[in-house]
Design a protein around this motif. Structure first.
Motif, mmCIF file in Angstrom:
data_model
loop_
_atom_site.group_PDB
_atom_site.id
_atom_site.type_symbol
_atom_site.label_atom_id
_atom_site.label_comp_id
_atom_site.label_asym_id
_atom_site.label_seq_id
_atom_site.Cartn_x
_atom_site.Cartn_y
_atom_site.Cartn_z
ATOM 1 N N LEU A 81 0.901 -1.011 0.077
ATOM 2 C CA LEU A 81 0.055 0.033 -0.124
ATOM 3 C C LEU A 81 1.022 1.433 0.129
ATOM 4 N N SER A 82 0.622 2.065 -0.880
ATOM 5 C CA SER A 82 1.461 3.281 -1.037
ATOM 6 C C SER A 82 0.664 4.433 -1.648
ATOM 7 N N GLY A 83 1.249 5.719 -1.751
ATOM 8 C CA GLY A 83 0.538 6.835 -2.339
ATOM 9 C C GLY A 83 1.295 7.799 -2.373
ATOM 10 N N ALA A 84 0.886 9.102 -2.818
ATOM 11 C CA ALA A 84 1.814 10.327 -2.985
ATOM 12 C C ALA A 84 0.758 11.462 -2.900
ATOM 13 N N ARG A 85 1.133 12.534 -2.489
ATOM 14 C CA ARG A 85 0.350 13.689 -2.170
ATOM 15 C C ARG A 85 1.342 15.006 -2.918
ATOM 16 N N CYS A 86 0.472 15.939 -3.301
ATOM 17 C CA CYS A 86 0.693 17.177 -3.608
ATOM 18 C C CYS A 86 0.580 17.930 -2.679
ATOM 19 N N THR A 87 1.749 18.799 -2.315
ATOM 20 C CA THR A 87 1.260 19.801 -1.184
ATOM 21 C C THR A 87 0.789 21.189 -1.518
ATOM 22 N N TRP A 88 0.642 21.391 -2.981
ATOM 23 C CA TRP A 88 -0.040 22.563 -3.042
ATOM 24 C C TRP A 88 -1.372 22.559 -3.596
ATOM 25 N N PRO A 129 -4.514 22.939 -1.224
ATOM 26 C CA PRO A 129 -4.919 24.503 -0.767
ATOM 27 C C PRO A 129 -5.271 25.393 -1.886
ATOM 28 N N SER A 130 -4.641 24.768 -3.011
ATOM 29 C CA SER A 130 -4.966 25.773 -4.341
ATOM 30 C C SER A 130 -6.390 25.510 -4.560
ATOM 31 N N SER A 131 -6.989 24.227 -4.662
ATOM 32 C CA SER A 131 -8.329 23.999 -5.013
ATOM 33 C C SER A 131 -9.095 24.610 -4.089
ATOM 34 N N LEU A 156 -5.993 15.481 -8.457
ATOM 35 C CA LEU A 156 -4.829 15.358 -8.444
ATOM 36 C C LEU A 156 -3.917 15.682 -7.239
ATOM 37 N N SER A 157 -4.665 15.860 -6.082
ATOM 38 C CA SER A 157 -3.866 16.316 -4.843
ATOM 39 C C SER A 157 -3.328 15.082 -4.406
ATOM 40 N N SER A 158 -3.776 13.969 -4.290
ATOM 41 C CA SER A 158 -3.339 12.755 -3.942
ATOM 42 C C SER A 158 -3.671 11.549 -4.744
ATOM 43 N N VAL A 159 -2.927 10.436 -4.483
ATOM 44 C CA VAL A 159 -3.219 9.204 -5.064
ATOM 45 C C VAL A 159 -2.872 8.131 -4.026
ATOM 46 N N TRP A 180 3.702 16.913 -13.025
ATOM 47 C CA TRP A 180 2.275 16.866 -12.480
ATOM 48 C C TRP A 180 1.282 16.979 -13.305
ATOM 49 N N GLY A 181 -0.005 16.468 -12.919
ATOM 50 C CA GLY A 181 -1.092 16.225 -13.621
ATOM 51 C C GLY A 181 -1.125 14.779 -14.260
ATOM 52 N N TYR A 182 -2.487 14.770 -14.990
ATOM 53 C CA TYR A 182 -2.671 13.426 -15.576
ATOM 54 C C TYR A 182 -2.507 13.589 -17.127
#
Lengths: 336, 115
Positions: A191-198, A201-203, A235-238, A279-281
């Motif tokens: 199990l893992s993931g990743a997060r975009c820090t900005w 908050p931007s959204s 796309l703030s986290s996956v 960044w992005g899909y």
């Protein structure tokens, strides 16, 4: 060989094509400038009669601007492709297969193609008329305007797909990739993931701003900002899970939508370390054969699928994930 | 986090799942507020019975690591990491006591006296 084809296609689609399209979009109206009325028809009803007009400098200028935006995308695509062809092992962010940039190529070709088609169509429809009201366009004239750019993009992407399959690690054996060493009596779940820090908050700022705009009456702009903010939020986290079943990717705070890639579809997995612009899909597995889900720079898991498609997703500890998937792939191939 | 279970080990499967999840929570690999995978999903991924996973989750709940919520599954409590670290230390203490030949009542007495 791949690098040579890559350079050739890069110059052809990213250099020659936008130059030709810009030449047509600018050259033809300039050639017939004196044969066009001061205002030209730029909009038509279903019977081909004009119902909208603009000064010719404005109407043709907008079409040319569209070509310039498309050409910029194509030049960017060409630059990335050339960078890739020079050094495929280190040229991130396009160390991933060339196809991952197909979206940029398609967008560039569609925009510059659409701008050129509009410019040519307006010029020919308004040629040698006294005023814009007497201009005429074939009622089915909109079909080539839409089909032309789409066909151009399809040909461009098709050329890339046909001639360049992948760059790095193509043809490598499964044993070249990380392994976990699972025994037959073991089962595992990663199990893992990743997060975009900005992004989150931007959204949130975007959503608050959209609410204020809505109250002030800017409804269209507010809805647009809400749509963009929700895209950012997605796309703030996956979150990624890998096991004997396959790989499952969940997006955003609501863990939706979900991408499921069954193990029987996976050929191998490898960890990467992606750098800028990540960044992005991007891309699409079904349309372009490559999809990349990037919520931040850094460790990324790349899945090579058996149908020559590629899926990339940013995750922490991609090495363990790739190792587990490779173990499961080998176990499955042994069983079958 | 990597959850790895081995059917040939003497430790029961639910215990392996519970101890590895405890370890992951203690090390911060699963953060407070995060949801553990659904029991059905975890059971399918590691090829065990659904009740084995539910048993493991019940162990974590009883230890104060997670809260089991209807429809939301197992959610790590804010105090989960601290409880998990304590649980791991207790496990090490029990193993050390066993290794030195202490019985369960003797260890409990030792802890009570220290308390």
């Amino acid at each position: 060989m791949v690098a040579r084809r890559t350079r050739l296609l890069a110059y052809l689609l990213g250099g020659v094509a936008p130059l030709c399209l810009a030449g047509l979009a600018l050259g033809v109206p300039v050639m017939y400038w004196s044969n066009l009325p001061s205002r030209i028809a730029d909009h038509w009803n279903l019977s081909g009669r004009p119902n909208g007009s603009q000064p010719k400098i404005v109407a043709l200028g907008i079409a040319l601007a569209l070509v310039v935006v498309g050409a910029s995308a194509l030049i960017t695509w060409m630059t990335l492709m050339l960078k890739l062809s020079r050094n495929p092992s280190t040229a991130e962010p396009v160390r991933s297969p060339v196809r991952s940039m197909a979206g940029l190529l398609a967008t560039g070709l569609m925009l510059s193609g659409a701008g050129t088609a509009i410019s040519l169509s307006m010029t020919l429809s308004n040629l040698d008329v006294n005023s814009w009201q007497t201009a005429h366009q074939d009622p089915l004239g909109f079909i080539p305007l839409i089909a032309g750019p789409l066909a151009l993009a399809a040909v461009g992407v098709g050329l890339v797909r046909r001639n360049i399959t992948s760059v790095s690690s193509s043809g490598a054996a499964l044993s070249d990739f990380p392994r976990l060493g699972l025994t037959d009596s073991e089962e595992a779940l990663w199990l893992s993931g990743a997060r975009c820090t900005w992004a989150a908050p931007s959204s949130l700022v975007g959503l608050v701003g959209a609410g204020v705009l809505w109250l002030l009456g800017g409804h269209v702009l507010a809805v647009s900002i809400v749509a963009v903010s929700l895209g950012f939020l997605e796309l703030s986290s996956v979150r990624v899970a890998a096991s004997a079943v396959g790989v499952m990717v969940r997006y955003g705070p609501f863990a939706w939508p979900v991408t499921r890639i069954p193990l029987k579809r996976i050929a191998r997995a490898e960890p990467l370390d992606l750098a800028p612009l990540s960044w992005g899909y991007r891309g699409s597995l079904s349309m372009f054969g490559t999809a990349a889900v990037m919520v931040r720079r850094g460790p990324t898991l790349r899945l090579h699928l058996k149908d020559n498609k590629t899926f990339l997703v940013t995750v922490d500890d991609a090495v363990t994930g790739a190792a587990l998937i490779n173990d499961q792939v080998q176990r499955q191939s042994r069983i079958s | 986090m990597l959850l790895r279970i081995d059917t040939t080990l003497a430790e029961p499967l639910y215990g392996q799942i519970a101890s590895q999840l405890t370890h992951a929570i203690a090390r911060g690999e699963i953060e407070p507020g995060s949801r553990l995978p659904s029991a059905k999903e975890l059971a399918s991924a590691v090829n065990v019975n659904l009740h084995t996973v539910l048993h493991a989750y019940a162990v974590l709940r009883d230890a104060g690591l997670v809260e089991l919520r209807p429809r939301r599954g197992a959610v790590v409590l804010p105090s989960g990491p601290m409880a998990a670290r304590l649980m791991e230390q207790v496990r090490q203490l029990v193993e050390a006591a066993r290794g030195q030949g202490f019985s369960q009542p003797e260890l409990i007495d030792l802890v009570r006296n220290e308390w």
